[in-house]
Design a protein around this motif. Structure first.
Motif, short mmCIF file in Angstrom:
data_model
loop_
_atom_site.label_atom_id
_atom_site.label_comp_id
_atom_site.label_asym_id
_atom_site.label_seq_id
_atom_site.Cartn_x
_atom_site.Cartn_y
_atom_site.Cartn_z
N ASN A 1 -107.96 -52.10 -39.21
CA ASN A 1 -106.58 -52.04 -38.72
C ASN A 1 -106.45 -50.82 -37.81
OD1 ASN A 1 -103.89 -52.26 -38.26
ND2 ASN A 1 -103.24 -51.95 -40.37
N VAL A 2 -106.22 -51.07 -36.52
CA VAL A 2 -106.07 -50.00 -35.54
C VAL A 2 -104.58 -49.83 -35.26
CG1 VAL A 2 -106.65 -49.20 -33.22
CG2 VAL A 2 -108.30 -50.54 -34.54
N ARG A 3 -104.09 -48.61 -35.36
CA ARG A 3 -102.67 -48.35 -35.19
C ARG A 3 -102.43 -47.29 -34.13
NH1 ARG A 3 -99.23 -50.02 -39.18
NH2 ARG A 3 -97.85 -48.25 -38.84
N GLY A 4 -101.35 -47.50 -33.38
CA GLY A 4 -100.89 -46.50 -32.43
C GLY A 4 -99.54 -45.98 -32.91
N TYR A 5 -99.49 -44.74 -33.31
CA TYR A 5 -98.29 -44.21 -33.95
C TYR A 5 -97.29 -43.73 -32.91
CZ TYR A 5 -100.74 -44.44 -38.37
OH TYR A 5 -101.41 -44.89 -39.49
N GLY A 6 -96.02 -43.88 -33.27
CA GLY A 6 -94.93 -43.43 -32.43
C GLY A 6 -94.16 -42.30 -33.09
N ASP B 1 -113.76 -46.35 -28.90
CA ASP B 1 -113.90 -45.59 -30.14
C ASP B 1 -112.86 -45.99 -31.18
OD1 ASP B 1 -111.70 -44.66 -28.82
OD2 ASP B 1 -112.18 -42.54 -29.04
N MET B 2 -112.12 -47.08 -30.93
CA MET B 2 -111.12 -47.62 -31.85
C MET B 2 -109.90 -46.71 -32.00
SD MET B 2 -112.33 -50.55 -32.75
CE MET B 2 -113.87 -51.44 -32.85
N SER B 3 -109.63 -45.86 -31.04
CA SER B 3 -108.43 -45.02 -31.09
C SER B 3 -107.39 -45.59 -30.12
CB SER B 3 -108.78 -43.58 -30.70
OG SER B 3 -109.29 -43.53 -29.38
N MET B 4 -106.16 -45.74 -30.61
CA MET B 4 -105.09 -46.34 -29.81
C MET B 4 -104.11 -45.25 -29.39
SD MET B 4 -102.51 -49.52 -30.70
CE MET B 4 -103.89 -50.60 -31.11
N ARG B 5 -103.78 -45.25 -28.09
CA ARG B 5 -102.86 -44.26 -27.54
C ARG B 5 -101.88 -44.94 -26.59
NH1 ARG B 5 -107.90 -41.80 -27.68
NH2 ARG B 5 -108.01 -39.88 -28.89
N TRP B 6 -100.82 -44.23 -26.28
CA TRP B 6 -99.79 -44.76 -25.39
C TRP B 6 -100.24 -44.62 -23.93
CZ3 TRP B 6 -95.55 -47.36 -27.00
CH2 TRP B 6 -95.23 -47.25 -28.35
N SER B 7 -100.03 -45.68 -23.16
CA SER B 7 -100.35 -45.68 -21.73
C SER B 7 -99.12 -45.44 -20.88
CB SER B 7 -100.99 -47.01 -21.32
OG SER B 7 -102.19 -47.24 -22.01
N SER B 8 -98.01 -46.08 -21.25
CA SER B 8 -96.80 -46.03 -20.43
C SER B 8 -95.96 -44.82 -20.81
CB SER B 8 -95.98 -47.30 -20.63
OG SER B 8 -95.47 -47.36 -21.95
N PRO B 9 -95.07 -44.40 -19.94
CA PRO B 9 -94.21 -43.25 -20.24
C PRO B 9 -93.05 -43.58 -21.16
CG PRO B 9 -93.69 -44.12 -18.08
CD PRO B 9 -94.86 -44.89 -18.58
N TRP B 10 -93.04 -44.80 -21.74
CA TRP B 10 -91.92 -45.18 -22.60
C TRP B 10 -92.33 -45.12 -24.07
CZ3 TRP B 10 -93.63 -47.96 -18.40
CH2 TRP B 10 -92.88 -47.78 -17.26
N GLY B 11 -93.33 -44.31 -24.37
CA GLY B 11 -93.76 -44.13 -25.75
C GLY B 11 -92.88 -43.10 -26.44
N PRO B 12 -93.39 -42.45 -27.46
CA PRO B 12 -92.61 -41.46 -28.19
C PRO B 12 -92.10 -40.35 -27.28
CG PRO B 12 -94.63 -42.01 -29.35
CD PRO B 12 -94.73 -42.66 -28.02
N GLY B 13 -90.84 -40.03 -27.41
CA GLY B 13 -90.24 -38.96 -26.62
C GLY B 13 -89.74 -39.39 -25.27
#
Length: 488
Positions: free
Chosen positions: A237-242, A279-291
């Motif tokens: 389970n790969v998660r991208g946290y907000g 490497d199975m790490s999920m990150r935000w690409s767009s500027p509409w992520g957290p903050g």
């Protein structure tokens, strides 16, 4: 009212009087009432009446050949006459799609009362006439099944699975994994991973990943992909946290990255775009992520469609609600990406060429845009005018469904689009015209909109098969004939 049928007299329309018919020696020169002129007119009138009678008879004798109306033969005739039809090969392929059977995912005793929610068919990698399908009927369980094809007549049937597996229990669909609120199923070819996105709201965006086992020995008679107990593998389970303050993050769509791209896949979520590295790490690409999201919360909410440019694997196209089509290079910062404003919410994005892209959406929007002739704006401002399409596909029907089937075969130039009334239609990506297909046009689901439509070739085919999720069945439509005995 005077008439001109009095024997021996001629009625002159201009002078509105009768003249006695005279012989040529006594009548004035070129007189209309001379006997020679009267006889000449009678012969001309009789000839005109006979010509009109023959013309009316010939109308019923000349019938256009039915062969001229056929895409293949008629197209060849038209080409010989100098008339070029851009849709001739496309129409010929569409007309030749024949229903070749189906694979049920549910027993008749407890068949599903809805269409398949999400479906993935993979033919790549197999060594024989077989595909592997992953699907969900209830958006909570992923089922896997083989889709084998008879080498003689090209038909698919569940009983053929017995020729490829060793254990009888592997003939029925296998329960792979349980995932809450499944929103999409895709396959990453370069990483050999099945990707399952979840729409379950939480503090992060979740995607389940697993790798089907494969047979290594070329002499092994089993399918190259193994499902069932022999194919059990580890799930991740790969998660991208907000922002931990909010618990309304979820995934709408997952898109595998092509070879040449640095990522494994990208996810369209409720708050923007994310990427997952090798490497199975999920990150935000767009500027509409957290903050950043809540600064534009009323103008950007969901991403329902993500795809990559075929000739530029680092360029990603995505969009959703509201109707903004974003284009960006994943090697650049997101604030340098561009966007187009569309009139309706976007449900699918399918790049056709380096510059043209097919976009579908709500309110029956199905259009082709040429990015070279459309003004693009940086994403720092949302006040942009609506883009004008290259052409709009008339006849497409989807008023309000987000999860509705659509796929494109770029080689043949055909888009298969499900309508919200339960039908499936084929259109040309070159002209937008509706393409006739006897068996595809007969599709009519009793449960309204079909959610799953996919073009995928068998490993031994040069042309793709159209797979349609009708009720709880995976139906196959391939180019061919109804009966193998009809082949010349």
């Amino acid at each position: 009212m005077a008439t001109n049928n009095i024997p021996g007299y001629y009625w002159d329309e201009k002078k509105r009087r009768y003249f006695k018919v005279e012989k040529g020696g006594t009548a004035p020169t070129d007189a209309a009432w001379s006997s020679d002129s009267v006889k000449k007119r009678k012969l001309e009138d009789a000839a005109s009446v006979e010509a009109l009678r023959k013309l009316n008879l010939n109308k019923n004798r000349i019938v256009r050949s039915q062969a001229v109306n056929q895409p293949i033969m008629g197209g060849f005739f038209a080409r010989e006459c100098g008339d070029l039809d851009r849709d001739q090969p496309t129409a010929a392929f569409a007309q030749g799609l024949v229903h070749k059977g189906m694979i049920p995912l549910a027993d008749a005793a407890w068949g599903s009362n809805t269409n398949i929610k999400h479906m993935l068919v993979v033919g790549k990698g197999h060594r024989n006439d077989i595909c592997t399908a992953y699907a969900t009927l209830d958006e909570s369980t992923v089922l896997s099944s083989y889709v084998p094809r008879d080498g003689k007549d090209g038909r698919v049937h569940r009983r053929l699975i017995a020729d490829h597996v060793r254990l009888p229990e592997h003939i029925r669909p296998y329960r792979e994994i349980a995932v809450r609120q499944i929103s999409d199923i895709k396959y990453s070819e370069k990483a050999h991973r099945i990707l399952v996105a979840s729409r379950s709201p939480s503090s992060g965006v979740s995607t389940m990943i697993f790798a089907p086992k494969r047979t290594i020995d070329p002499a092994d008679t089993r399918p190259y992909w193994l499902i069932g107990e022999n194919g059990t593998t580890l799930y991740m389970n790969v998660r991208g946290y907000g922002d931990s303050t909010y618990n309304d993050y979820y995934a709408n769509v997952v898109c595998p990255a092509p070879r040449g791209n640095q990522y494994m896949f990208m996810v369209g979520s409720s708050r923007g775009l994310l990427h997952c590295g090798m490497d199975m790490s999920m990150r935000w690409s767009s500027p509409w992520g957290p903050g950043h999201y809540y600064n534009n919360s009323q103008k950007f909410r969901d991403i329902f469609a993500v795809d990559f440019q075929p000739d530029h694997p680092e360029v990603v196209l995505f969009g959703g609600r509201p109707g903004y089509l974003f284009a960006g290079d994943t090697r650049q910062k997101a604030n340098l990406w561009h966007k187009l404003a569309l009139k309706n919410t976007i449900t699918h994005i399918k790049p056709l060429t380096e510059h043209q892209v097919l976009v579908s959406g709500l309110q029956s929007m199905l259009c082709v845009y040429d990015l070279r002739y459309t003004t693009r704006y940086k994403s720092s401002s949302f006040e942009v005018p609506a883009a004008v399409p290259l052409f709009r596909v008339d006849g497409y029907q989807n008023a309000a469904h987000i999860n509705i089937g659509l796929d494109v075969d770029k080689a043949s130039g055909i888009v298969a689009a499900a309508h919200d009334d339960g039908r499936v239609a084929l259109y040309s990506t070159r002209t937008g015209k509706r393409l006739k297909s006897r068996d595809v046009d007969r599709i009519r689901s009793r449960y309204r909109a079909i959610h799953c439509v996919q073009f995928e070739p068998f490993s031994t085919d040069a042309t793709p098969t159209l797979f349609v999720g009708e009720q709880s069945n995976i139906s196959a439509y391939s180019f061919g004939v109804d009966n193998i005995d009809d082949e010349a």
